[in-house]
Every structure is written in structure tokens, then in C-alpha cells.
Design a protein around this motif. Structure first.
Motif, PDB file in Angstrom:
ATOM      1  N   MET A  31      39.643  47.779  54.002  1.00  0.00           N
ATOM      2  CA  MET A  31      40.990  47.966  53.485  1.00  0.00           C
ATOM      3  C   MET A  31      40.902  48.347  52.017  1.00  0.00           C
ATOM      4  SD  MET A  31      43.465  45.001  54.921  1.00  0.00           S
ATOM      5  CE  MET A  31      44.811  45.662  55.822  1.00  0.00           C
ATOM      6  N   ASP A  32      41.744  49.255  51.613  1.00  0.00           N
ATOM      7  CA  ASP A  32      41.778  49.694  50.228  1.00  0.00           C
ATOM      8  C   ASP A  32      42.828  48.900  49.446  1.00  0.00           C
ATOM      9  OD1 ASP A  32      41.059  51.168  48.028  1.00  0.00           O
ATOM     10  OD2 ASP A  32      42.457  52.784  48.461  1.00  0.00           O
ATOM     11  N   LEU A  33      42.949  47.627  49.773  1.00  0.00           N
ATOM     12  CA  LEU A  33      43.897  46.752  49.096  1.00  0.00           C
ATOM     13  C   LEU A  33      43.098  45.656  48.409  1.00  0.00           C
ATOM     14  CD1 LEU A  33      46.460  46.454  52.028  1.00  0.00           C
ATOM     15  CD2 LEU A  33      46.652  47.925  50.018  1.00  0.00           C
ATOM     16  N   HIS A  34      43.529  45.277  47.216  1.00  0.00           N
ATOM     17  CA  HIS A  34      42.778  44.293  46.451  1.00  0.00           C
ATOM     18  C   HIS A  34      43.481  42.952  46.334  1.00  0.00           C
ATOM     19  CE1 HIS A  34      40.011  47.453  45.412  1.00  0.00           C
ATOM     20  NE2 HIS A  34      41.045  48.214  45.088  1.00  0.00           N
ATOM     21  N   LEU A  35      44.792  42.932  46.447  1.00  0.00           N
ATOM     22  CA  LEU A  35      45.553  41.698  46.268  1.00  0.00           C
ATOM     23  C   LEU A  35      46.131  41.158  47.571  1.00  0.00           C
ATOM     24  CD1 LEU A  35      47.307  42.755  42.962  1.00  0.00           C
ATOM     25  CD2 LEU A  35      45.395  41.170  43.220  1.00  0.00           C
ATOM     26  N   LEU A  36      46.402  42.029  48.518  1.00  0.00           N
ATOM     27  CA  LEU A  36      46.890  41.600  49.829  1.00  0.00           C
ATOM     28  C   LEU A  36      45.697  41.449  50.761  1.00  0.00           C
ATOM     29  CD1 LEU A  36      49.983  43.939  50.336  1.00  0.00           C
ATOM     30  CD2 LEU A  36      50.001  41.505  49.751  1.00  0.00           C
ATOM     31  N   ASP A  37      45.539  40.263  51.304  1.00  0.00           N
ATOM     32  CA  ASP A  37      44.451  39.974  52.233  1.00  0.00           C
ATOM     33  C   ASP A  37      45.088  39.542  53.547  1.00  0.00           C
ATOM     34  OD1 ASP A  37      41.959  39.489  53.317  1.00  0.00           O
ATOM     35  OD2 ASP A  37      41.773  37.502  52.403  1.00  0.00           O
ATOM     36  N   PHE A  38      45.032  40.413  54.547  1.00  0.00           N
ATOM     37  CA  PHE A  38      45.729  40.168  55.807  1.00  0.00           C
ATOM     38  C   PHE A  38      44.871  39.362  56.781  1.00  0.00           C
ATOM     39  CE2 PHE A  38      48.102  43.862  54.297  1.00  0.00           C
ATOM     40  CZ  PHE A  38      49.395  43.501  54.619  1.00  0.00           C
ATOM     41  N   GLU A  39      45.526  38.409  57.440  1.00  0.00           N
ATOM     42  CA  GLU A  39      44.941  37.702  58.568  1.00  0.00           C
ATOM     43  C   GLU A  39      45.694  38.148  59.809  1.00  0.00           C
ATOM     44  OE1 GLU A  39      44.507  33.511  58.178  1.00  0.00           O
ATOM     45  OE2 GLU A  39      43.677  33.672  56.163  1.00  0.00           O
ATOM     46  N   CYS A  40      44.985  38.249  60.909  1.00  0.00           N
ATOM     47  CA  CYS A  40      45.539  38.853  62.114  1.00  0.00           C
ATOM     48  C   CYS A  40      45.641  37.843  63.252  1.00  0.00           C
ATOM     49  CB  CYS A  40      44.621  40.003  62.527  1.00  0.00           C
ATOM     50  SG  CYS A  40      45.109  40.850  64.018  1.00  0.00           S
ATOM     51  N   THR A  41      46.763  37.898  63.974  1.00  0.00           N
ATOM     52  CA  THR A  41      46.914  37.165  65.230  1.00  0.00           C
ATOM     53  C   THR A  41      47.408  38.158  66.275  1.00  0.00           C
ATOM     54  OG1 THR A  41      49.174  36.495  64.647  1.00  0.00           O
ATOM     55  CG2 THR A  41      47.424  34.933  64.154  1.00  0.00           C
ATOM     56  N   GLU A  42      46.963  37.965  67.511  1.00  0.00           N
ATOM     57  CA  GLU A  42      47.326  38.879  68.591  1.00  0.00           C
ATOM     58  C   GLU A  42      47.727  38.069  69.817  1.00  0.00           C
ATOM     59  OE1 GLU A  42      45.450  42.820  70.779  1.00  0.00           O
ATOM     60  OE2 GLU A  42      44.365  41.848  69.164  1.00  0.00           O
ATOM     61  N   ASP A  43      48.781  38.515  70.493  1.00  0.00           N
ATOM     62  CA  ASP A  43      49.198  37.799  71.704  1.00  0.00           C
ATOM     63  C   ASP A  43      48.690  38.533  72.949  1.00  0.00           C
ATOM     64  OD1 ASP A  43      50.973  39.872  72.342  1.00  0.00           O
ATOM     65  OD2 ASP A  43      52.765  38.738  71.812  1.00  0.00           O
ATOM     66  N   ALA A  44      48.952  37.968  74.106  1.00  0.00           N
ATOM     67  CA  ALA A  44      48.451  38.512  75.366  1.00  0.00           C
ATOM     68  C   ALA A  44      49.043  39.871  75.706  1.00  0.00           C
ATOM     69  CB  ALA A  44      48.731  37.523  76.497  1.00  0.00           C
ATOM     70  N   ASP A  45      50.182  40.217  75.107  1.00  0.00           N
ATOM     71  CA  ASP A  45      50.830  41.504  75.382  1.00  0.00           C
ATOM     72  C   ASP A  45      50.362  42.612  74.442  1.00  0.00           C
ATOM     73  OD1 ASP A  45      52.395  40.417  77.458  1.00  0.00           O
ATOM     74  OD2 ASP A  45      53.868  39.683  75.999  1.00  0.00           O
ATOM     75  N   GLY A  46      49.411  42.314  73.561  1.00  0.00           N
ATOM     76  CA  GLY A  46      48.914  43.316  72.626  1.00  0.00           C
ATOM     77  C   GLY A  46      49.721  43.434  71.356  1.00  0.00           C
ATOM     78  N   LEU A  47      50.709  42.563  71.177  1.00  0.00           N
ATOM     79  CA  LEU A  47      51.469  42.559  69.924  1.00  0.00           C
ATOM     80  C   LEU A  47      50.645  41.836  68.870  1.00  0.00           C
ATOM     81  CD1 LEU A  47      55.025  41.672  71.278  1.00  0.00           C
ATOM     82  CD2 LEU A  47      54.047  43.929  70.848  1.00  0.00           C
ATOM     83  N   VAL A  48      50.621  42.412  67.689  1.00  0.00           N
ATOM     84  CA  VAL A  48      49.789  41.879  66.611  1.00  0.00           C
ATOM     85  C   VAL A  48      50.662  41.567  65.411  1.00  0.00           C
ATOM     86  CG1 VAL A  48      47.974  42.505  64.960  1.00  0.00           C
ATOM     87  CG2 VAL A  48      47.712  43.076  67.367  1.00  0.00           C
ATOM     88  N   CYS A  49      50.308  40.492  64.724  1.00  0.00           N
ATOM     89  CA  CYS A  49      50.980  40.152  63.470  1.00  0.00           C
ATOM     90  C   CYS A  49      49.912  39.975  62.401  1.00  0.00           C
ATOM     91  CB  CYS A  49      51.797  38.871  63.629  1.00  0.00           C
ATOM     92  SG  CYS A  49      52.709  38.441  62.134  1.00  0.00           S
ATOM     93  N   TRP A  50      50.101  40.680  61.297  1.00  0.00           N
ATOM     94  CA  TRP A  50      49.247  40.508  60.127  1.00  0.00           C
ATOM     95  C   TRP A  50      50.048  39.756  59.078  1.00  0.00           C
ATOM     96  CZ3 TRP A  50      49.278  45.434  62.457  1.00  0.00           C
ATOM     97  CH2 TRP A  50      48.057  45.834  63.012  1.00  0.00           C
ATOM     98  N   ASP A  51      49.467  38.709  58.536  1.00  0.00           N
ATOM     99  CA  ASP A  51      50.111  37.916  57.487  1.00  0.00           C
ATOM    100  C   ASP A  51      49.256  37.970  56.238  1.00  0.00           C
ATOM    101  OD1 ASP A  51      52.359  36.724  58.975  1.00  0.00           O
ATOM    102  OD2 ASP A  51      50.767  35.764  60.143  1.00  0.00           O
ATOM    103  N   ALA A  52      49.914  38.243  55.122  1.00  0.00           N
ATOM    104  CA  ALA A  52      49.226  38.249  53.834  1.00  0.00           C
ATOM    105  C   ALA A  52      49.988  37.351  52.867  1.00  0.00           C
ATOM    106  CB  ALA A  52      49.154  39.668  53.267  1.00  0.00           C
ATOM    107  N   LEU A  53      49.248  36.540  52.143  1.00  0.00           N
ATOM    108  CA  LEU A  53      49.797  35.713  51.079  1.00  0.00           C
ATOM    109  C   LEU A  53      49.076  36.095  49.806  1.00  0.00           C
ATOM    110  CD1 LEU A  53      49.741  32.227  52.870  1.00  0.00           C
ATOM    111  CD2 LEU A  53      51.697  33.744  52.573  1.00  0.00           C
ATOM    112  N   ALA A  54      49.802  36.188  48.712  1.00  0.00           N
ATOM    113  CA  ALA A  54      49.187  36.531  47.431  1.00  0.00           C
ATOM    114  C   ALA A  54      49.935  35.827  46.311  1.00  0.00           C
ATOM    115  CB  ALA A  54      49.210  38.042  47.206  1.00  0.00           C
ATOM    116  N   GLN A  55      49.178  35.344  45.331  1.00  0.00           N
ATOM    117  CA  GLN A  55      49.773  34.756  44.136  1.00  0.00           C
ATOM    118  C   GLN A  55      48.813  35.013  42.970  1.00  0.00           C
ATOM    119  OE1 GLN A  55      51.125  30.726  44.517  1.00  0.00           O
ATOM    120  NE2 GLN A  55      51.583  30.546  42.361  1.00  0.00           N
ATOM    121  N   PRO A  56      48.682  36.272  42.579  1.00  0.00           N
ATOM    122  CA  PRO A  56      47.756  36.588  41.496  1.00  0.00           C
ATOM    123  C   PRO A  56      48.340  36.196  40.139  1.00  0.00           C
ATOM    124  CG  PRO A  56      48.908  38.557  42.159  1.00  0.00           C
ATOM    125  CD  PRO A  56      49.344  37.464  43.098  1.00  0.00           C
ATOM    126  N   LEU A  57      47.528  36.315  39.122  1.00  0.00           N
ATOM    127  CA  LEU A  57      48.010  36.101  37.761  1.00  0.00           C
ATOM    128  C   LEU A  57      49.124  37.097  37.459  1.00  0.00           C
ATOM    129  CD1 LEU A  57      44.586  35.663  35.947  1.00  0.00           C
ATOM    130  CD2 LEU A  57      46.204  33.858  36.602  1.00  0.00           C
TER     131      LEU A  57
END
Length: 125
Positions: A1-27
Motif C-alpha cells: 500500500m502506498d499509504l503511510h498513516l492509514l493501516d487497514f485491517e481486513c475482515t471477510e464474511d462467507a459471502d465475499g463481502l470485505v471490510c477494511w478498518d483503519a485507525l490513525a492518530q498521528p502527531l
């Protein structure tokens, strides 16, 4: 990924739907860069599907949730309104974060076609 502050975590369900969640709190000095990264991701999503986000269960290809809180030294957290404008490709924060850190969460979910395109473009898990 060409992102430096957003770090996505992935979850996927049985139907192939995916959710990426990113949390960030930089200076605070990274606030503009953080908002730019959010803008990059959401602008890409709107280009992929100009119809825009919506509930996946209603047939939309993707959806997102964006939240922000401002944190200053010794101050209580302050809820902020954060919005992405597809017309300008920019993310705005009200009130603006002057010398406060932004605690930001971005959840992006998608149907299989969106998921594959997102993974191909961003190198996401």
C-alpha cells in the motif's frame, strides 16, 4: 500500500463481502497528510463506482464510514465533523485541527468486484 498513516485491517464474511478498518492518530504535524490519504482512498472509490456508496445489502458495490475526534494537550476529546467531497476530492474537518491531533477511523466495505479492484490498486490484504 502506498499509504503511510492509514493501516487497514481486513475482515471477510462467507459471502465475499470485505471490510477494511483503519485507525490513525498521528502527531498534529501529520494532520494534513492524514486527510490527504483519506482523500486519496475515497476519491479512488468514487472513481471506481461513481454511483457512490450505499448499503451493500441494497445492492451498492461499496460503502464507508468516516469518523474523527480532536485531541489537544490536557483537553477533553472534541467530536469533529469530517466529510469527503467527491466533487472536489478533498476531506474537510470542522472545526479545523489547529494544534490538535486527529483520531480518525475509516471503515470501507465492498462487494467482490470492488474488493478485487481495491486489492489490486492499493495492495491491500
Amino acid at each position: 500500500m502506498d499509504l503511510h498513516l492509514l493501516d487497514f485491517e481486513c475482515t471477510e464474511d462467507a459471502d465475499g463481502l470485505v471490510c477494511w478498518d483503519a485507525l490513525a492518530q498521528p502527531l498534529a504535524r501529520h494532520n494534513n497528510a492524514l486527510l490527504q490519504e483519506v482523500s486519496q482512498v475515497l476519491a479512488w472509490a468514487f472513481r471506481f463506482d461513481p454511483q457512490g456508496p450505499g448499503p451493500l445489502e441494497d445492492g451498492a458495490l461499496w460503502d464507508y464510514d468516516l469518523q474523527a475526534t480532536l485531541h489537544g494537550d490536557g483537553q477533553l476529546p472534541l467530536a469533529a465533523r469530517i466529510e469527503f467531497s467527491p466533487a472536489t476530492g478533498q476531506t474537510t474537518l470542522t472545526p479545523p485541527a489547529l494544534d490538535q491531533r486527529i483520531a480518525l477511523s475509516l471503515s470501507l466495505s465492498g462487494a467482490p468486484g470492488f474488493v478485487q479492484a481495491f486489492r489490486d490498486h492499493w495492495g491491500a490484504p
